[in-house]
Design an enzyme around this catalytic site. Structure first.
Site, PDB file in Angstrom:
ATOM      1  N   HIS A   1       0.824  -1.209   0.000  1.00 42.91           N
ATOM      2  CA  HIS A   1       0.000   0.000   0.000  1.00 42.91           C
ATOM      3  C   HIS A   1       0.862   1.264   0.000  1.00 42.91           C
ATOM      4  O   HIS A   1       2.048   1.242   0.345  1.00 42.91           O
ATOM      5  CB  HIS A   1      -0.901   0.012   1.233  1.00 42.91           C
ATOM      6  CG  HIS A   1      -0.111   0.045   2.522  1.00 42.91           C
ATOM      7  ND1 HIS A   1       0.438   1.198   3.051  1.00 42.91           N
ATOM      8  CD2 HIS A   1       0.246  -0.954   3.370  1.00 42.91           C
ATOM      9  CE1 HIS A   1       1.080   0.926   4.167  1.00 42.91           C
ATOM     10  NE2 HIS A   1       0.991  -0.383   4.387  1.00 42.91           N
TER      11      HIS A   1
ATOM     12  N   GLU B   1      -1.997  -6.633   7.938  1.00 47.00           N
ATOM     13  CA  GLU B   1      -0.722  -6.505   8.631  1.00 47.00           C
ATOM     14  C   GLU B   1      -0.786  -7.225   9.980  1.00 47.00           C
ATOM     15  O   GLU B   1      -1.872  -7.521  10.499  1.00 47.00           O
ATOM     16  CB  GLU B   1      -0.385  -5.020   8.819  1.00 47.00           C
ATOM     17  CG  GLU B   1       0.943  -4.708   9.494  1.00 47.00           C
ATOM     18  CD  GLU B   1       2.138  -5.297   8.761  1.00 47.00           C
ATOM     19  OE1 GLU B   1       2.366  -6.517   8.931  1.00 47.00           O
ATOM     20  OE2 GLU B   1       2.832  -4.558   8.040  1.00 47.00           O
TER      21      GLU B   1
END
Length: 396
Positions: A205, A283
């Protein structure tokens, strides 16, 4: 004072705009020895965009060698030198974005105690960088560190606890690439024979305010959105993927976190795919450390921070271990492989590290040697017999 380094950078476009690429190197001015050299294709771009891209690559490499380096950047582009020195205005939007990225890198070096200066040189004195830029225009990607960053020597010279803590931060925040890759888009899509291959592109990202502030941000945290720089990185990743896919169809998967979904939206618009969310690509959950500053942790709890980094069985209260992260990520990776075809996965640094470490057989204590910069692309091919090829990593 940091180490004195010279960055030599160049870029070119066959058509202006046309097939573009950049080249750069970092040299030790006292010996003349090249410490790093790099090149990459840029697709269809202008000469000026390619020149700026070469400068950025060179500054990043200098920062990898010494985060507090005193850098002299030498270019044969009078435009880039004058604009970076602040004497000429920047009118073109793409160049403003790239100039801002270069200035942010220079600011990071200055904050660490280094400096950046710019000098114009005649083209005849920039032959090495020019040759590398031609390699980039030919479709080659090079990232060759010829001398490893002298971290042990620098660590030994540190005299106080605050400086030691900053060294730990640099280890964690700084991204190090030590491999040489030489891919071309044709090496990824479409591929040669030996049966149908599954192709996977892992995309990190773009940045958030947490990323730029070096704050831990896991699946249990505040879930920030992309900032302006992150949105630019997401758009750039989308353009790169559109060029790489060349119109071929691809599935698109994102993690459930906002920064991945927002990056995935930009990618989906560029490649014509609708994102599907799979939270297994999230994550790591950092528990009570979600949102904490890495700088503060390095000063106040360095032993625990080192355990989080190196001990796969260590978890913060309310968080998860690296081993637990790896279990869910590799299960998600297996689902992507089983689907076949081409899949783009937009996720996070640690999930990308998990996959690359697994297919390359890299032990956990060395996994941080794998770089995955914000907005970067990492490509794999899985053959029918289960053989996996890592085609390229950390392409931005």
């Amino acid at each position: 004072m940091g180490r004195a380094l010279v960055v030599e950078a160049d870029g070119g476009s066959r058509g202006n705009p046309g097939v573009a690429g950049y080249g750069a190197l970092v040299r030790d001015p006292s010996t003349g020895r090249v410490l790093w050299e790099g090149a990459a294709p840029l697709g269809r771009e202008s000469n000026n965009v390619a020149e700026y891209s070469g400068l950025i690559a060179g500054l990043r490499a200098a920062q990898r060698i010494d985060p507090a380096a005193e850098v002299l950047a030498r270019l044969d582009s009078k435009l880039v030198v004058e604009q970076m020195a602040g004497r000429w205005k920047i009118k073109h939007e793409d160049m403003r974005r790239l100039a801002l990225e270069a200035r942010e890198l220079a600011a990071e070096l200055k904050r660490a105690g280094g400096s950046v200066a710019y000098a114009w040189v005649p083209r005849a004195e920039n032959k090495d960088a020019d040759a590398l830029s031609n390699a980039g225009m030919d479709g080659r990607t090079i990232d060759r560190m010829l001398e490893a960053p002298s971290e042990p020597d620098r660590r030994a010279a540190v005299a106080d606890e605050d400086a030691v803590a900053e060294e730990i931060v640099q280890e964690i925040v700084q991204e190090v690439v030590e491999e040489v890759v030489d891919p071309t888009p044709a090496a990824v899509l479409p591929g040669p024979g030996h049966g149908p291959t599954t192709r996977i592109v892992l995309v990190r990202h773009g940045v958030t305010d947490f990323t730029t502030a070096a704050r831990l941000d896991g699946r249990g945290g505040s879930d920030p959105s992309l900032n302006d720089a992150g949105r630019d990185q997401a758009a750039s990743a989308g353009r790169a993927l559109a060029h790489l896919l060349g119109g071929s169809e691809a599935r698109l998967v994102t993690s459930s976190l906002a920064r991945a979904r927002e990056t995935g939206a930009a990618v989906g618009e560029a490649i014509g795919a609708t994102p599907v969310v799979d939270a297994a690509w999230d994550e790591q959950d950092f528990g009570d450390w979600d949102g904490a500053s890495v700088h503060d942790l390095a000063r106040e709890q360095p032993d625990e921070l080192a355990r989080l980094r190196h001990d796969a069985a260590y978890a913060r209260p309310g968080g998860e271990t690296h081993a637990e992260l790896a279990e869910r990520v590799l299960a998600a990776y297996s689902r992507v492989v089983a689907a076949g075809g081409t899949t783009v996965v937009v996720c996070h640094r640690k999930p990308i590290m998990v996959v690359l470490a697994d297919v390359l057989g890299i032990p956990h204590d060395r996994v941080w040697r794998l770089a995955a910069a914000p907005g970067s692309l990492n490509a794999l091919e899985v053959w029918p017999d289960g053989t996996v090829s890592v085609v390229f990593t950390n392409r931005t």
